[in-house]
Design an enzyme around this catalytic site. Structure first.
Site, PDB file in Angstrom:
ATOM      1  N   SER A  63       0.801  -1.234   0.000  1.00 28.48           N
ATOM      2  CA  SER A  63       0.000   0.000   0.000  1.00 28.48           C
ATOM      3  C   SER A  63       0.827   1.274   0.000  1.00 28.48           C
ATOM      4  O   SER A  63       0.260   2.372  -0.061  1.00 28.48           O
ATOM      5  CB  SER A  63      -0.964   0.010   1.190  1.00 28.48           C
ATOM      6  N   LYS A  66      -0.041   3.661  -2.664  1.00 27.13           N
ATOM      7  CA  LYS A  66      -1.064   4.706  -2.550  1.00 27.13           C
ATOM      8  C   LYS A  66      -0.463   6.094  -2.344  1.00 27.13           C
ATOM      9  O   LYS A  66      -1.173   7.100  -2.481  1.00 27.13           O
ATOM     10  CB  LYS A  66      -2.034   4.375  -1.415  1.00 27.13           C
ATOM     11  N   SER A 123      -6.227   3.726   4.150  1.00 21.03           N
ATOM     12  CA  SER A 123      -5.576   2.867   3.152  1.00 21.03           C
ATOM     13  C   SER A 123      -6.606   2.101   2.327  1.00 21.03           C
ATOM     14  O   SER A 123      -6.439   0.922   2.002  1.00 21.03           O
ATOM     15  CB  SER A 123      -4.599   1.888   3.815  1.00 21.03           C
TER      16      SER A 123
END
Length: 385
Positions: A63, A66, A123
């Site tokens: 993640s 992101k 997230s």
């Protein structure tokens, strides 16, 4: 005579002790052992890499991906192409995206500002896909945009296949590239950076905490992003600012949420304790003047286009030296911003950084008579030299 010898010996011993203490103050211990596959810590202002291991090797970023998704949102907001009040229609694909979620519902419209917080704080994979489709039309097109931005930022060991960081072939990044991206987020869009330090976000009556545990443990930490998949392990990009010095750390491939927090704390503690950033010159500062040949004026001011700072081990600031090498002959026309020399900073005779010394103004060509006269002077000076 004996008293004199005793006094001299006492002074010598005192001087020796002071010298030893002074030398000890400058000792830097070895970097800490960090239980991560890849890691580094850099100074955000100077880019100085203080500690690193496998920093340029490619690993799944989970993640941490992101960060680029949110960077592009902030980029488009800054350009005025989108607004935080834009209503984004949630597609079935976004709604069905597995993994961590913001819990948006298919067919509903969600404010872009809420989706940005869902990406950064919660997230949310669903929020990431919704934003990708809103900005680029599809997640695959958005991934292409992500790779274009990565190229512009100099992220040479990064390639994105999606907006979420879910496992995919050809989806990778490096600790150094992720630190570069974090630096861009912090410096390019400061108005939005406050989101990364928010501890909670509530959407659809579901309150979720920021997964960055350091936001609760260290008040100087104000970002940036966590990540985890089975393939990538537990990852964390963090940033902290103490006494005017901002650091960015990256750990990839740790064993748990707690481990990524603890290993990050090791890196930040070491770098803040044993290194200092010294600002040498401010941006747009005039450092020198130089002779101009054949111009409407006989001198030009030279300086730097941006502030100059260096990150060095503590206690060594008095050993820094800055010198300027200016071009021997500068002929008109002189163009503002053009390089006419360099500023070289050394520490113990070793080069730390070299930056261009540029013209702070334009100098147009002088009249024909002056140009001919200066050409003659330069000719004879060349013969003499």
């Amino acid at each position: 005579m004996q008293r004199l010898k005793t006094a001299f010996l006492s002074i010598f011993l005192l001087f020796t002790t002071i010298t030893q203490v002074s030398a000890a103050d400058e000792l830097i211990p070895a970097a800490p052992q960090v239980a991560a596959t890849s890691y580094l810590v850099i100074d955000a202002d100077t880019g100085k890499v203080i500690v690193e291991k496998n920093a340029h090797e490619r690993f799944p970023p989970a993640s941490l991906t992101k960060m680029m998704t949110s960077y592009i949102v902030e980029y488009e907001l800054n350009k005025g192409n989108i607004s935080e009040d834009d209503l984004v229609l949630v597609s079935e694909k976004a709604w069905r995206t597995p993994g961590s979620r913001m819990f948006i519902k298919e067919g509903t419209q969600v404010k872009l500002g809420d989706l940005l917080r869902g990406i950064v704080i919660q997230s949310g994979n669903d929020a990431s896909v919704a934003v990708a489709e809103h900005i680029a039309g599809s997640e695959s097109a958005f991934a292409d945009l992500m790779n274009q931005h990565a190229g512009l930022l100099g992220m040479e060991n990064t390639h994105f296949a999606n907006a979420t960081g879910l496992p995919a072939d050809g989806h990778y990044s490096s600790a150094f590239d992720l630190a570069t991206l974090a630096k861009a987020i912090i410096q390019d869009f400061p108005d939005h950076y406050g989101i990364y330090s928010e501890k909670y976000f509530t959407y659809n009556q579901i309150r979720q905490p920021n997964r960055n545990k350091l936001l609760w443990r260290d008040h100087t930490v104000d970002g940036v992003k966590t990540g985890h998949t089975d393939e990538a392990g537990y990852c964390l990009v963090a940033s902290a600012k103490r006494d005017g010095m901002r650091l960015i750390s990256v750990v990839m491939g740790t064993s748990s949420e707690e481990a990524r927090a603890q290993e990050t704390q090791k890196l930040l503690a070491y770098a803040f304790r044993y290194y200092r950033t010294h600002k040498l010159y401010s941006g747009e500062e005039v450092l020198s003047t130089a002779k101009v040949w054949g111009g409407t004026r006989d001198e030009v001011r030279l300086g730097l286009t941006a502030p100059l700072a260096v990150t060095i081990p503590r206690g060594q600031a008095d050993q820094l030296q800055a010198t300027m090498d200016v071009d021997k002959v500068i002929k008109a026309p002189v163009v503002q911003g053009q390089e006419y020399g360099v500023v070289r900073v050394t520490l113990n005779d070793e080069e730390v950084v070299t930056v261009p010394l540029v013209a702070m103004e334009n100098v147009e060509k002088g009249g024909l008579v002056k140009r001919i006269w200066h050409a003659i002077m330069l000719f004879f000076m060349g013969l003499i030299s």
